[in-house]
Design an enzyme around this catalytic site. Sequence first.
Site, PDB file in Angstrom:
ATOM      1  N   TYR A  57      -4.306   7.232  -8.557  1.00  0.00           N
ATOM      2  CA  TYR A  57      -4.418   6.591  -6.620  1.00  0.00           C
ATOM      3  C   TYR A  57      -3.586   6.001  -6.209  1.00  0.00           C
ATOM      4  O   TYR A  57      -2.966   5.304  -7.124  1.00  0.00           O
ATOM      5  CB  TYR A  57      -5.691   6.093  -7.175  1.00  0.00           C
ATOM      6  CG  TYR A  57      -5.385   4.460  -7.452  1.00  0.00           C
ATOM      7  CD1 TYR A  57      -5.937   3.414  -6.529  1.00  0.00           C
ATOM      8  CD2 TYR A  57      -5.688   4.002  -9.407  1.00  0.00           C
ATOM      9  CE1 TYR A  57      -5.567   2.048  -6.959  1.00  0.00           C
ATOM     10  CE2 TYR A  57      -6.002   3.296  -9.560  1.00  0.00           C
ATOM     11  CZ  TYR A  57      -5.822   1.834  -8.560  1.00  0.00           C
ATOM     12  OH  TYR A  57      -6.141   0.746  -9.258  1.00  0.00           O
ATOM     13  N   CYS A  58      -3.061   6.006  -5.251  1.00  0.00           N
ATOM     14  CA  CYS A  58      -2.930   5.102  -4.393  1.00  0.00           C
ATOM     15  C   CYS A  58      -3.442   4.549  -3.741  1.00  0.00           C
ATOM     16  O   CYS A  58      -4.345   4.099  -3.443  1.00  0.00           O
ATOM     17  CB  CYS A  58      -2.007   5.907  -3.708  1.00  0.00           C
ATOM     18  SG  CYS A  58      -2.010   7.281  -3.135  1.00  0.00           S
ATOM     19  N   GLU A  59      -2.012   4.308  -2.311  1.00  0.00           N
ATOM     20  CA  GLU A  59      -3.214   3.459  -1.632  1.00  0.00           C
ATOM     21  C   GLU A  59      -4.292   4.216  -0.528  1.00  0.00           C
ATOM     22  O   GLU A  59      -5.118   4.482  -0.672  1.00  0.00           O
ATOM     23  CB  GLU A  59      -2.167   3.382   0.141  1.00  0.00           C
ATOM     24  CG  GLU A  59      -2.585   2.401   0.793  1.00  0.00           C
ATOM     25  CD  GLU A  59      -3.571   0.629   0.312  1.00  0.00           C
ATOM     26  OE1 GLU A  59      -4.336  -0.054   0.951  1.00  0.00           O
ATOM     27  OE2 GLU A  59      -3.205   0.640  -0.928  1.00  0.00           O
TER      28      GLU A  59
END
Length: 127
Positions: A85-87
Site C-alpha cells: 500500500y501507499c498513500e
Amino acid sequence: MRALFIFFLCLCSTVLHAQNGRVETLDAKAFDAKMKHIRHTLFDLRNAEEFSKEHIEGALQLSWPGKDAEIFLDKLKKYEPVYVYCENGQISERFARYLIDRHFSNVVFLTGGFEAWQKAGLSTKIP
C-alpha cells in the site's frame, strides 16, 4: 483430436498464469481480513516521515524505486504473499505490477491506499 487440442491449450494457459503470478486488488476491509489469516510481508511505500507518524501494524517501510528496495526484495521468497500500500494506491499499484514482473507469484494491492484504510476506520500503529 480437436478436444485434445483444446485441452492442451487450456493446460498451457493455466501453466503460464501460474508462472506469471497475479495481483489481487482488495478494498481496505478485505485487505485487513486476508492479512489476518495468511503469512505475508506487508510493505508501506509512503516516505519515511509519513510512515513514522502512522502506519498499518506490521508494515515495513520501503522506499521504491531505489537500490535499498532491490536489495531487500532479493531476500524475499517469491512464492510468499506480498501485501502493498501507499498513500492513495497509485504507487503501490505500479509496485505490485513490478513485483509480478520480478516473478513474485502472489501480490495483494490495497485499493485506495492508506487513505482508504483510514476512511474504513481500521486500526493503525502510531509509534
